[in-house]
Design a protein around this motif. Structure first.
Motif, PDB file in Angstrom:
ATOM      1  N   TYR A   1       0.907  -0.993  -0.080  1.00  0.00           N
ATOM      2  CA  TYR A   1      -0.167  -0.232  -0.299  1.00  0.00           C
ATOM      3  C   TYR A   1       1.095   1.268  -0.269  1.00  0.00           C
ATOM      4  O   TYR A   1       0.336   2.376  -0.373  1.00  0.00           O
ATOM      5  CB  TYR A   1      -0.808   0.742   1.184  1.00  0.00           C
ATOM      6  CG  TYR A   1      -2.040  -0.886   1.098  1.00  0.00           C
ATOM      7  CD1 TYR A   1      -3.166  -0.818   0.060  1.00  0.00           C
ATOM      8  CD2 TYR A   1      -1.821  -2.064   1.914  1.00  0.00           C
ATOM      9  CE1 TYR A   1      -3.634  -1.926  -0.325  1.00  0.00           C
ATOM     10  CE2 TYR A   1      -3.113  -3.070   1.912  1.00  0.00           C
ATOM     11  CZ  TYR A   1      -3.908  -3.379   0.542  1.00  0.00           C
ATOM     12  OH  TYR A   1      -4.804  -4.129   0.837  1.00  0.00           O
ATOM     13  N   GLU A   2       2.104   1.231   0.652  1.00  0.00           N
ATOM     14  CA  GLU A   2       2.047   2.470   0.789  1.00  0.00           C
ATOM     15  C   GLU A   2       3.421   3.077  -1.006  1.00  0.00           C
ATOM     16  O   GLU A   2       3.611   3.936  -1.097  1.00  0.00           O
ATOM     17  CB  GLU A   2       4.157   2.505   1.845  1.00  0.00           C
ATOM     18  CG  GLU A   2       3.306   2.111   3.396  1.00  0.00           C
ATOM     19  CD  GLU A   2       3.392   3.602   3.838  1.00  0.00           C
ATOM     20  OE1 GLU A   2       3.207   4.963   3.174  1.00  0.00           O
ATOM     21  OE2 GLU A   2       2.968   4.189   4.457  1.00  0.00           O
ATOM     22  N   GLU A   3       3.656   1.586  -1.346  1.00  0.00           N
ATOM     23  CA  GLU A   3       3.942   2.353  -2.985  1.00  0.00           C
ATOM     24  C   GLU A   3       2.753   2.009  -4.074  1.00  0.00           C
ATOM     25  O   GLU A   3       3.141   2.941  -4.860  1.00  0.00           O
ATOM     26  CB  GLU A   3       5.068   0.320  -3.304  1.00  0.00           C
ATOM     27  CG  GLU A   3       6.051   0.084  -2.832  1.00  0.00           C
ATOM     28  CD  GLU A   3       6.661  -1.158  -2.626  1.00  0.00           C
ATOM     29  OE1 GLU A   3       7.694  -1.708  -3.702  1.00  0.00           O
ATOM     30  OE2 GLU A   3       5.963  -2.185  -2.127  1.00  0.00           O
ATOM     31  N   ALA A   4       1.923   1.886  -3.150  1.00  0.00           N
ATOM     32  CA  ALA A   4       0.850   2.448  -4.035  1.00  0.00           C
ATOM     33  C   ALA A   4       0.167   3.406  -3.777  1.00  0.00           C
ATOM     34  O   ALA A   4      -0.145   4.292  -5.114  1.00  0.00           O
ATOM     35  CB  ALA A   4      -0.452   1.335  -3.863  1.00  0.00           C
ATOM     36  N   ARG A   5       0.345   3.903  -2.600  1.00  0.00           N
ATOM     37  CA  ARG A   5       0.041   5.361  -2.848  1.00  0.00           C
ATOM     38  C   ARG A   5       1.199   6.545  -3.551  1.00  0.00           C
ATOM     39  O   ARG A   5       0.292   7.620  -3.750  1.00  0.00           O
ATOM     40  CB  ARG A   5       0.213   5.880  -0.850  1.00  0.00           C
ATOM     41  CG  ARG A   5      -0.240   6.955  -0.560  1.00  0.00           C
ATOM     42  CD  ARG A   5      -0.472   6.984   0.866  1.00  0.00           C
ATOM     43  NE  ARG A   5       1.060   7.511   1.560  1.00  0.00           N
ATOM     44  CZ  ARG A   5       0.907   7.508   2.492  1.00  0.00           C
ATOM     45  NH1 ARG A   5      -0.175   7.237   3.678  1.00  0.00           N
ATOM     46  NH2 ARG A   5       1.734   6.786   3.266  1.00  0.00           N
ATOM     47  N   ALA A   6       2.343   5.433  -2.759  1.00  0.00           N
ATOM     48  CA  ALA A   6       3.224   7.132  -3.999  1.00  0.00           C
ATOM     49  C   ALA A   6       2.995   6.793  -5.110  1.00  0.00           C
ATOM     50  O   ALA A   6       2.589   7.893  -5.579  1.00  0.00           O
ATOM     51  CB  ALA A   6       4.919   6.524  -3.628  1.00  0.00           C
ATOM     52  N   ASP A   7       3.021   6.142  -6.133  1.00  0.00           N
ATOM     53  CA  ASP A   7       2.067   5.793  -7.255  1.00  0.00           C
ATOM     54  C   ASP A   7       1.162   6.799  -7.654  1.00  0.00           C
ATOM     55  O   ASP A   7       0.753   7.315  -9.032  1.00  0.00           O
ATOM     56  CB  ASP A   7       2.533   4.302  -7.868  1.00  0.00           C
ATOM     57  CG  ASP A   7       3.516   3.954  -8.583  1.00  0.00           C
ATOM     58  OD1 ASP A   7       4.751   4.605  -8.372  1.00  0.00           O
ATOM     59  OD2 ASP A   7       3.601   2.573  -9.155  1.00  0.00           O
ATOM     60  N   PHE A   8       0.068   6.817  -7.139  1.00  0.00           N
ATOM     61  CA  PHE A   8      -1.209   6.973  -6.803  1.00  0.00           C
ATOM     62  C   PHE A   8      -0.702   9.149  -6.399  1.00  0.00           C
ATOM     63  O   PHE A   8      -1.161   9.813  -6.972  1.00  0.00           O
ATOM     64  CB  PHE A   8      -1.987   7.226  -6.067  1.00  0.00           C
ATOM     65  CG  PHE A   8      -2.974   5.842  -6.218  1.00  0.00           C
ATOM     66  CD1 PHE A   8      -3.717   5.975  -7.602  1.00  0.00           C
ATOM     67  CD2 PHE A   8      -2.647   4.355  -5.441  1.00  0.00           C
ATOM     68  CE1 PHE A   8      -4.398   4.411  -7.908  1.00  0.00           C
ATOM     69  CE2 PHE A   8      -3.807   3.478  -5.031  1.00  0.00           C
ATOM     70  CZ  PHE A   8      -4.357   3.822  -7.397  1.00  0.00           C
ATOM     71  N   ASP A   9      -0.292   9.026  -5.765  1.00  0.00           N
ATOM     72  CA  ASP A   9       0.619  10.480  -5.427  1.00  0.00           C
ATOM     73  C   ASP A   9       1.275  11.202  -6.793  1.00  0.00           C
ATOM     74  O   ASP A   9       0.737  12.381  -7.360  1.00  0.00           O
ATOM     75  CB  ASP A   9       1.527  10.596  -4.616  1.00  0.00           C
ATOM     76  CG  ASP A   9       1.428  10.691  -2.934  1.00  0.00           C
ATOM     77  OD1 ASP A   9      -0.008  10.183  -2.644  1.00  0.00           O
ATOM     78  OD2 ASP A   9       2.368  10.090  -2.326  1.00  0.00           O
ATOM     79  N   MET A  10       1.514  10.351  -7.669  1.00  0.00           N
ATOM     80  CA  MET A  10       2.907  10.701  -8.761  1.00  0.00           C
ATOM     81  C   MET A  10       1.210  10.682 -10.323  1.00  0.00           C
ATOM     82  O   MET A  10       0.767  11.979 -11.128  1.00  0.00           O
ATOM     83  CB  MET A  10       4.099  10.070  -9.350  1.00  0.00           C
ATOM     84  CG  MET A  10       4.931   9.740  -8.473  1.00  0.00           C
ATOM     85  SD  MET A  10       6.040  11.098  -8.536  1.00  0.00           S
ATOM     86  CE  MET A  10       5.545  11.100  -9.957  1.00  0.00           C
ATOM     87  N   ALA A  11       0.571  10.126  -9.719  1.00  0.00           N
ATOM     88  CA  ALA A  11      -0.817   9.920 -10.866  1.00  0.00           C
ATOM     89  C   ALA A  11      -0.779  11.096 -11.118  1.00  0.00           C
ATOM     90  O   ALA A  11      -1.621  11.698 -11.739  1.00  0.00           O
ATOM     91  CB  ALA A  11      -1.627   8.938 -10.688  1.00  0.00           C
ATOM     92  N   VAL A  12      -2.015  11.100  -9.741  1.00  0.00           N
ATOM     93  CA  VAL A  12      -2.890  12.842  -9.319  1.00  0.00           C
ATOM     94  C   VAL A  12      -1.629  14.151  -9.964  1.00  0.00           C
ATOM     95  O   VAL A  12      -1.877  15.136 -10.273  1.00  0.00           O
ATOM     96  CB  VAL A  12      -3.502  12.838  -8.121  1.00  0.00           C
ATOM     97  CG1 VAL A  12      -4.407  12.313  -8.431  1.00  0.00           C
ATOM     98  CG2 VAL A  12      -2.850  13.088  -6.952  1.00  0.00           C
ATOM     99  N   ALA A  13      -0.321  13.905  -9.308  1.00  0.00           N
ATOM    100  CA  ALA A  13       1.007  14.926  -9.884  1.00  0.00           C
ATOM    101  C   ALA A  13       0.878  15.510 -11.072  1.00  0.00           C
ATOM    102  O   ALA A  13       0.732  16.477 -11.663  1.00  0.00           O
ATOM    103  CB  ALA A  13       1.989  14.999  -9.504  1.00  0.00           C
ATOM    104  N   CYS A  14       0.456  14.436 -11.471  1.00  0.00           N
ATOM    105  CA  CYS A  14       1.210  14.196 -13.693  1.00  0.00           C
ATOM    106  C   CYS A  14      -0.300  14.700 -13.520  1.00  0.00           C
ATOM    107  O   CYS A  14      -0.746  15.764 -15.493  1.00  0.00           O
ATOM    108  CB  CYS A  14       1.360  13.054 -14.047  1.00  0.00           C
ATOM    109  SG  CYS A  14       2.450  12.237 -13.465  1.00  0.00           S
ATOM    110  N   ASP A  15      -1.376  14.768 -13.441  1.00  0.00           N
ATOM    111  CA  ASP A  15      -3.678  15.147 -13.666  1.00  0.00           C
ATOM    112  C   ASP A  15      -3.830  15.300 -12.696  1.00  0.00           C
ATOM    113  O   ASP A  15      -4.533  14.730 -12.032  1.00  0.00           O
ATOM    114  CB  ASP A  15      -3.542  13.996 -14.613  1.00  0.00           C
ATOM    115  CG  ASP A  15      -4.735  14.198 -15.109  1.00  0.00           C
ATOM    116  OD1 ASP A  15      -5.866  15.671 -15.230  1.00  0.00           O
ATOM    117  OD2 ASP A  15      -5.641  13.094 -16.100  1.00  0.00           O
TER     118      ASP A  15
END
Length: 270
Positions: free
Chosen positions: A191-205
């Protein structure tokens, strides 16, 4: 009325080149009516129709041309693409296979051939074509992304993650790729890695609704209800009709004892 066929064709190509779609289609229709068997006009006009989501019209003019010449690669590409857009995957597959067997190795042709296989659930064949694309054009991220999706369908998470990683090395601003990898991490309870990737996803869009929604769920798994609520607030801000947004926000509000506002959210779902 005083325009010659040559004039119509010149206007069509001029408007096409400066991306004035309405004028391009207008003069393309006139040129095609005057000379329905000019392959350059047919392929470019069919491309315009496919681009503006009129694949039936694209298929009509491409089919008419193919009755006198079934070998033109550019017209056949547009015919195949029209069939794909219509959703006739078996016929589209036939046309793309014919192009490939005729020597067409354009990455777009191979990409849609793989898409046809994937839509018909022939995943091994799709992987075979995608392997070819990646070998011919190593930096073609769409092929890596699609191969990852096919691997997911085959439940090969390791291979899917490898393709997503390779894709992000090519384009590190692709929100969909980050979100896809995040979902795979979440499925593995990382989940920590998942959250980090979701952070990047919404940072990009910053308008990526699914990114906020899934990050909210991830926050909840990590016992961060306030962060979860903040993301569900953003989901509802982006889509005030999101039943899932209201429902899941109500669940979180119930968990933290905010029963009155939870009830308001439950009522919004109804």
């Amino acid at each position: 009325d005083s325009l010659t066929v040559k004039d119509l064709k010149m206007k069509f190509f001029c408007f096409s080149n400066i991306a004035q779609a309405d004028s391009a289609v207008h003069y393309g229709q006139l040129a095609n009516s005057a000379d329905p068997y000019d392959c350059k006009i047919v392929s470019k006009l069919a491309h315009h129709y496919n681009t503006i989501q009129l694949p039936d019209t694209a298929l009509h003019i491409a089919d008419r041309y193919c009755r006198i010449d079934s070998t033109n690669v550019f017209v056949n590409r547009q015919k195949a693409h029209a069939l794909y857009l219509i959703g006739d995957y078996p016929k589209a597959l036939h046309e793309y296979k014919r192009l490939k067997d005729g020597g067409d190795r354009n990455e777009s042709t191979l990409y849609y051939l793989a898409l046809c296989y994937a839509n018909l659930k022939d995943y091994d064949a799709a992987i075979g074509v995608l392997d070819t694309i990646v070998r011919i054009v190593p930096g073609y991220a769409p092929a890596l992304n699609m191969r990852a999706q096919v691997h997911i369908q085959q439940e090969d998470t390791v291979a899917a993650l490898a393709d997503l990683e390779a894709s992000l090395k090519i384009n590190r601003y692709d929100s969909e790729v980050y979100a896809t990898r995040a979902l795979l991490y979440a499925k593995q309870e990382r989940y920590e890695e998942a959250r980090a990737d979701f952070d990047m996803a919404v940072a990009c869009d910053s308008t990526f609704l699914a990114g906020y929604f899934n990050r909210a769920l991830t926050h909840n798994y990590l016992n961060n209800p306030m962060l979860s609520l903040r993301d569900f607030d953003r989901v509802i801000e982006l889509d005030s009709t999101s039943s899932l947004g209201y429902f899941n926000r109500a669940i979180v509000r119930t968990e933290i004892g905010d029963y009155n506002r939870a009830l308001e959210d439950f009522n919004s779902v109804a």
